[in-house]
Design a protein around this motif. Structure first.
Motif, PDB file in Angstrom:
ATOM      1  N   ALA A  20       8.992 -67.800  38.026  1.00  0.00           N
ATOM      2  CA  ALA A  20       9.400 -66.412  38.210  1.00  0.00           C
ATOM      3  C   ALA A  20       8.781 -65.523  37.140  1.00  0.00           C
ATOM      4  N   GLY A  21       8.746 -66.026  35.892  1.00  0.00           N
ATOM      5  CA  GLY A  21       8.157 -65.259  34.807  1.00  0.00           C
ATOM      6  C   GLY A  21       6.665 -65.045  34.979  1.00  0.00           C
ATOM      7  N   ILE A  22       5.970 -66.081  35.426  1.00  0.00           N
ATOM      8  CA  ILE A  22       4.531 -65.971  35.670  1.00  0.00           C
ATOM      9  C   ILE A  22       4.261 -64.976  36.796  1.00  0.00           C
ATOM     10  N   LEU A  23       5.066 -65.071  37.848  1.00  0.00           N
ATOM     11  CA  LEU A  23       4.900 -64.153  38.974  1.00  0.00           C
ATOM     12  C   LEU A  23       5.140 -62.713  38.545  1.00  0.00           C
ATOM     13  N   GLU A  24       6.164 -62.492  37.701  1.00  0.00           N
ATOM     14  CA  GLU A  24       6.429 -61.146  37.204  1.00  0.00           C
ATOM     15  C   GLU A  24       5.227 -60.593  36.435  1.00  0.00           C
ATOM     16  N   ALA A  25       4.616 -61.433  35.617  1.00  0.00           N
ATOM     17  CA  ALA A  25       3.462 -60.993  34.837  1.00  0.00           C
ATOM     18  C   ALA A  25       2.288 -60.626  35.739  1.00  0.00           C
ATOM     19  N   ILE A  26       2.080 -61.422  36.788  1.00  0.00           N
ATOM     20  CA  ILE A  26       0.988 -61.131  37.731  1.00  0.00           C
ATOM     21  C   ILE A  26       1.244 -59.824  38.469  1.00  0.00           C
ATOM     22  N   VAL A  27       2.485 -59.645  38.939  1.00  0.00           N
ATOM     23  CA  VAL A  27       2.834 -58.421  39.666  1.00  0.00           C
ATOM     24  C   VAL A  27       2.714 -57.210  38.751  1.00  0.00           C
ATOM     25  N   LEU A  28       3.161 -57.356  37.507  1.00  0.00           N
ATOM     26  CA  LEU A  28       3.066 -56.247  36.554  1.00  0.00           C
ATOM     27  C   LEU A  28       1.618 -55.836  36.338  1.00  0.00           C
ATOM     28  N   GLY A  29       0.736 -56.815  36.163  1.00  0.00           N
ATOM     29  CA  GLY A  29      -0.669 -56.500  35.972  1.00  0.00           C
ATOM     30  C   GLY A  29      -1.261 -55.751  37.149  1.00  0.00           C
ATOM     31  N   GLY A  30      -0.962 -56.222  38.352  1.00  0.00           N
ATOM     32  CA  GLY A  30      -1.455 -55.537  39.540  1.00  0.00           C
ATOM     33  C   GLY A  30      -0.886 -54.143  39.686  1.00  0.00           C
ATOM     34  N   HIS A  31       0.388 -54.015  39.343  1.00  0.00           N
ATOM     35  CA  HIS A  31       1.030 -52.710  39.491  1.00  0.00           C
ATOM     36  C   HIS A  31       0.485 -51.692  38.497  1.00  0.00           C
ATOM     37  N   LEU A  32       0.177 -52.144  37.285  1.00  0.00           N
ATOM     38  CA  LEU A  32      -0.395 -51.232  36.300  1.00  0.00           C
ATOM     39  C   LEU A  32      -1.743 -50.683  36.778  1.00  0.00           C
ATOM     40  N   LEU A  33      -2.501 -51.510  37.485  1.00  0.00           N
ATOM     41  CA  LEU A  33      -3.778 -51.044  38.027  1.00  0.00           C
ATOM     42  C   LEU A  33      -3.580 -50.025  39.151  1.00  0.00           C
ATOM     43  N   LEU A  34      -2.539 -50.241  39.952  1.00  0.00           N
ATOM     44  CA  LEU A  34      -2.295 -49.364  41.095  1.00  0.00           C
ATOM     45  C   LEU A  34      -1.502 -48.115  40.748  1.00  0.00           C
ATOM     46  N   TYR A  35      -0.814 -48.137  39.618  1.00  0.00           N
ATOM     47  CA  TYR A  35       0.104 -47.045  39.277  1.00  0.00           C
ATOM     48  C   TYR A  35      -0.526 -45.658  39.390  1.00  0.00           C
ATOM     49  N   PRO A  36      -1.744 -45.440  38.873  1.00  0.00           N
ATOM     50  CA  PRO A  36      -2.328 -44.091  38.978  1.00  0.00           C
ATOM     51  C   PRO A  36      -2.492 -43.594  40.408  1.00  0.00           C
ATOM     52  N   THR A  37      -2.634 -44.512  41.363  1.00  0.00           N
ATOM     53  CA  THR A  37      -2.843 -44.101  42.751  1.00  0.00           C
ATOM     54  C   THR A  37      -1.572 -43.544  43.385  1.00  0.00           C
ATOM     55  N   GLY A  38      -0.431 -43.777  42.737  1.00  0.00           N
ATOM     56  CA  GLY A  38       0.825 -43.330  43.333  1.00  0.00           C
ATOM     57  C   GLY A  38       1.497 -42.192  42.608  1.00  0.00           C
ATOM     58  N   VAL A  39       0.801 -41.583  41.657  1.00  0.00           N
ATOM     59  CA  VAL A  39       1.417 -40.526  40.852  1.00  0.00           C
ATOM     60  C   VAL A  39       1.701 -39.279  41.685  1.00  0.00           C
ATOM     61  N   ARG A  40       0.778 -38.919  42.539  1.00  0.00           N
ATOM     62  CA  ARG A  40       0.931 -37.701  43.335  1.00  0.00           C
ATOM     63  C   ARG A  40       1.838 -37.929  44.534  1.00  0.00           C
ATOM     64  N   GLN A  41       2.566 -36.881  44.886  1.00  0.00           N
ATOM     65  CA  GLN A  41       3.380 -36.925  46.097  1.00  0.00           C
ATOM     66  C   GLN A  41       2.460 -36.984  47.301  1.00  0.00           C
ATOM     67  N   GLU A  42       2.743 -37.865  48.244  1.00  0.00           N
ATOM     68  CA  GLU A  42       1.875 -37.982  49.404  1.00  0.00           C
ATOM     69  C   GLU A  42       2.105 -36.840  50.381  1.00  0.00           C
ATOM     70  N   LYS A  43       1.088 -36.558  51.169  1.00  0.00           N
ATOM     71  CA  LYS A  43       1.202 -35.523  52.194  1.00  0.00           C
ATOM     72  C   LYS A  43       1.838 -36.125  53.445  1.00  0.00           C
ATOM     73  N   PRO A  44       2.804 -35.413  54.035  1.00  0.00           N
ATOM     74  CA  PRO A  44       3.440 -35.924  55.258  1.00  0.00           C
ATOM     75  C   PRO A  44       2.416 -36.165  56.352  1.00  0.00           C
ATOM     76  N   GLY A  45       2.563 -37.269  57.059  1.00  0.00           N
ATOM     77  CA  GLY A  45       1.630 -37.592  58.120  1.00  0.00           C
ATOM     78  C   GLY A  45       2.204 -37.311  59.503  1.00  0.00           C
ATOM     79  N   ALA A  46       1.362 -37.445  60.508  1.00  0.00           N
ATOM     80  CA  ALA A  46       1.803 -37.257  61.887  1.00  0.00           C
ATOM     81  C   ALA A  46       2.724 -38.412  62.280  1.00  0.00           C
ATOM     82  N   ALA A  47       3.703 -38.088  63.109  1.00  0.00           N
ATOM     83  CA  ALA A  47       4.690 -39.078  63.520  1.00  0.00           C
ATOM     84  C   ALA A  47       4.032 -40.168  64.365  1.00  0.00           C
ATOM     85  N   VAL A  48       4.401 -41.427  64.078  1.00  0.00           N
ATOM     86  CA  VAL A  48       3.910 -42.564  64.860  1.00  0.00           C
ATOM     87  C   VAL A  48       5.083 -43.491  65.160  1.00  0.00           C
TER      88      VAL A  48
END
Length: 261
Positions: A20-48
């Motif tokens: 569990a600890g190893i998995l947390e470390a892997i997820v944390l590393g991946g999330h730190l890389l992705l974090y900047p991509t989620g800073v902005r509020q997303e634009k609402p999309g068309a309903a699907v």
């Protein structure tokens, strides 16, 4: 009323904590890389899709990037509209965020033409969703609330962070917790709470369960993963998807099964 359903992930008993600890470390590393991509509020999309739309709520100091894998799975095949709500990292009262969420849900319903939505919240996000449902009349709009590692009864972890008002609201003796313990007769939302014994941010770990006599609840125990991995682990993602697809979790797993895959 409540229902507890165990979800067993294949891990050896002796190495579960280490894995569990190893998995947390892997997820944390991946999330730190992705974090900047989620800073902005997303634009609402068309309903699907024809299913109830899903709104994703991130946790404390986080953003929508934490839901990259979960979002992809829930929206696969265009079956439902899936969106994420970035609330302000500077908010000091989760009740204010819950009121903002209420407006966001109304906008989503109007745009998609749906009467009700589903909410999926990680950590603090689940608490915001529950407060909206239970205290602000959100049960009229929310069909299912899924929470992942949410301190429903308050957490005692990291007492040195009590200077932050949001952290104080997540303590067992806070006003917010007292409000959530209050009666909620007739609440129509189905609540599904995922919790793990390796979630180090939940102290005690059982606080991530929903224990309320007036709520329709299903507590789902997962094992072998920690707090950060909850919205990213394939087994949890599959169980969340089933929770939103059906009226119950009877088919998720039976005690003694090895996997939910």
């Amino acid at each position: 009323m409540g229902l507890s359903v165990p979800v067993f992930i294949p891990v050896s008993a002796s190495g579960a904590a280490l894995r569990a600890g190893i998995l947390e470390a892997i997820v944390l590393g991946g999330h730190l890389l992705l974090y900047p991509t989620g800073v902005r509020q997303e634009k609402p999309g068309a309903a699907v899709g024809e299913r109830a739309p899903v709104l994703l709520l991130h946790g404390f100091t986080d953003n929508r990037s934490v839901f990259v894998l979960l979002r992809r799975a829930l929206g696969a095949g265009g079956r439902r509209q899936v969106e994420a709500y970035n609330y302000s990292p500077f908010i000091r009262d989760l009740r204010v965020t819950a009121r903002h969420l209420a407006r966001r849900v109304e906008e989503l319903c109007e745009r998609t033409g749906q009467e009700r939505v589903d909410l999926v919240g990680h950590s603090l996000g689940g608490l915001v969703g529950r407060y909206y449902v239970q205290r602000l009349g959100g049960d009229a709009r929310v069909r299912t609330l899924v929470t992942l590692g949410t301190p429903h009864s308050g957490t005692r972890v990291a007492p040195f962070l009590d200077a932050h008002p949001l952290v104080r609201q997540m303590r067992p003796d806070s006003e917010v917790m007292a409000e959530l313990r209050a009666p909620a007769p007739g609440c129509r939302t189905r609540c599904v709470a995922f919790w793990s014994e390796f979630d180090v941010l939940m102290a005690p770990t059982g606080t991530a369960r929903i224990e309320h006599p007036d709520l329709i609840t299903e507590n789902v125990q997962v094992t072998g993963i920690g707090h950060l991995a909850l919205p990213a682990h394939p087994s949890v993602i599959a169980a969340v998807r089933r929770a939103l697809d059906g009226p119950g979790l009877a088919a998720v797993a039976r005690p003694g099964t090895a996997s939910v895959a």
